[in-house]
Design an enzyme around this catalytic site. Structure first.
Site, PDB file in Angstrom:
ATOM      1  N   GLU A  49       0.806  -1.221   0.000  1.00 46.21           N
ATOM      2  CA  GLU A  49       0.000   0.000   0.000  1.00 46.21           C
ATOM      3  C   GLU A  49       0.845   1.280   0.000  1.00 46.21           C
ATOM      4  OE1 GLU A  49      -4.201  -0.520   1.649  1.00 46.21           O
ATOM      5  OE2 GLU A  49      -2.908  -1.150   3.296  1.00 46.21           O
ATOM      6  N   HIS A  52      -0.318   5.292   7.550  1.00 40.90           N
ATOM      7  CA  HIS A  52      -1.501   4.485   7.241  1.00 40.90           C
ATOM      8  C   HIS A  52      -1.577   3.369   8.281  1.00 40.90           C
ATOM      9  CE1 HIS A  52      -4.456   1.904   5.548  1.00 40.90           C
ATOM     10  NE2 HIS A  52      -3.591   0.936   5.304  1.00 40.90           N
ATOM     11  N   HIS A  54      -4.526   0.645  10.766  1.00 39.64           N
ATOM     12  CA  HIS A  54      -5.836  -0.014  10.862  1.00 39.64           C
ATOM     13  C   HIS A  54      -6.380   0.035  12.294  1.00 39.64           C
ATOM     14  CE1 HIS A  54      -3.573  -2.589   7.695  1.00 39.64           C
ATOM     15  NE2 HIS A  54      -4.167  -1.589   7.081  1.00 39.64           N
ATOM     16  N   HIS A  71     -11.420  -0.593   6.705  1.00 37.03           N
ATOM     17  CA  HIS A  71      -9.993  -0.828   6.516  1.00 37.03           C
ATOM     18  C   HIS A  71      -9.128  -0.087   7.541  1.00 37.03           C
ATOM     19  CE1 HIS A  71      -6.461  -0.649   3.350  1.00 37.03           C
ATOM     20  NE2 HIS A  71      -6.050  -0.928   4.550  1.00 37.03           N
TER      21      HIS A  71
HETATM   22 MN    MN Z   1      -3.998  -1.118   5.009  1.00 38.29          MN
END
Ligand code: MN
Length: 265
Positions: free
Chosen positions: A76, A95, A97, A165
């Protein structure tokens, strides 16, 4: 140490902090823009943030591809490339979760600042739904088109939720994006708890602005948090002298330790 050395050291520390504060686990990542080549950025190879060391860091180009490095990158990485492309003011991206943020990607009620330490979220957090434009996917951001769509949802803000997500956050420095990413789940937790008992009172625009106006990247209060998190994460010996961790924009210290290169942005 050069400015780049300092930044990469701070990036390693930030990886460990985000893991220790439960923002990331085996998955999730943090990147920093290259101080001398603003189209490029640095991020670890595909490795759990808790385990990241200096030699794991890879330089990436503006398309999110590793520069002269054959090690496996994060799938990602396009989240980071696209946000750096869209936002010249941003020098660090996370980023993750974090579980406490996830409910707000699924419901109509927006995540927004409800506690003072959550003020840096900035306001109501937009939710990006990958399915709107890309249909049924595995929910991962695996190319620049998806990354750019997410960056568009982020807009000029500091954070966007990703439905089902996680979230992407962006800031002017490593410590700012770490702080935002650490307090975002806490704010979400408090907001959700309050919603179970009644209707939460969010911070007002004026309160959010007053908090932002009071922030100083090189203040003892800012350093205090960095030092605390780093020590908790077991890397207090890595953080160097008090300063502005992971910050390299030109407004704060024009004469800094940049070996005479004029800032390119
Ligand atoms: Mn992810």
């Amino acid at each position: 140490m050069s400015q780049l050395d300092d930044l990469l050291r701070d990036l390693v520390v930030a990886n460990r902090i985000l893991s220790n504060e439960d923002v990331v686990d085996a998955y999730g990542h943090i990147s920093v823009r290259h101080p001398d080549n603003p189209k490029h950025f640095f991020m670890s190879r595909s490795r759990a943030p808790e385990l990241v060391e200096r030699h794991d860091l890879i330089e990436f180009d503006q398309a999110g591809e590793p520069v002269k490095d054959t090690r496996q990158p994060y799938l990602e990485r396009f989240i980071h490339a696209a946000i750096f492309e869209a936002r010249p003011d941003v020098t660090a991206v996370v980023h993750a979760h974090a579980e406490d943020t996830l409910p707000f990607g699924l419901i109509k009620t927006p995540l927004q600042p409800v506690i003072h330490s959550g003020s840096f979220i900035g306001g109501k957090v937009p939710v990006w739904d990958i399915r709107k434009k890309f249909g049924d996917t595995n929910l991962l951001v695996t190319n620049m088109a998806q990354g750019r769509d997410l960056a568009k949802c982020l807009g000029k803000g500091n954070v966007a939720l990703m439905r089902g997500h996680g979230f992407a956050s962006a800031a002017r420095s490593i410590i700012e994006v770490v702080r935002l990413s650490v307090y975002l789940p806490r704010n979400a937790r408090v907001q959700l708890a309050a919603m179970q008992a009644g209707k939460p009172i969010p911070l007002s625009k004026g309160e959010i602005a007053a908090r932002a106006a009071g922030y100083r990247p090189r203040s003892p209060e800012t350093w205090r948090a960095w030092e605390y998190w780093a020590n908790r994460a077991g890397c207090g010996d890595m953080i160097g002298e008090p300063g502005a961790p992971g910050r390299h924009d030109s407004h704060e210290h024009g004469q800094s330790h940049s070996h005479g290169h004029a800032p390119k942005r």
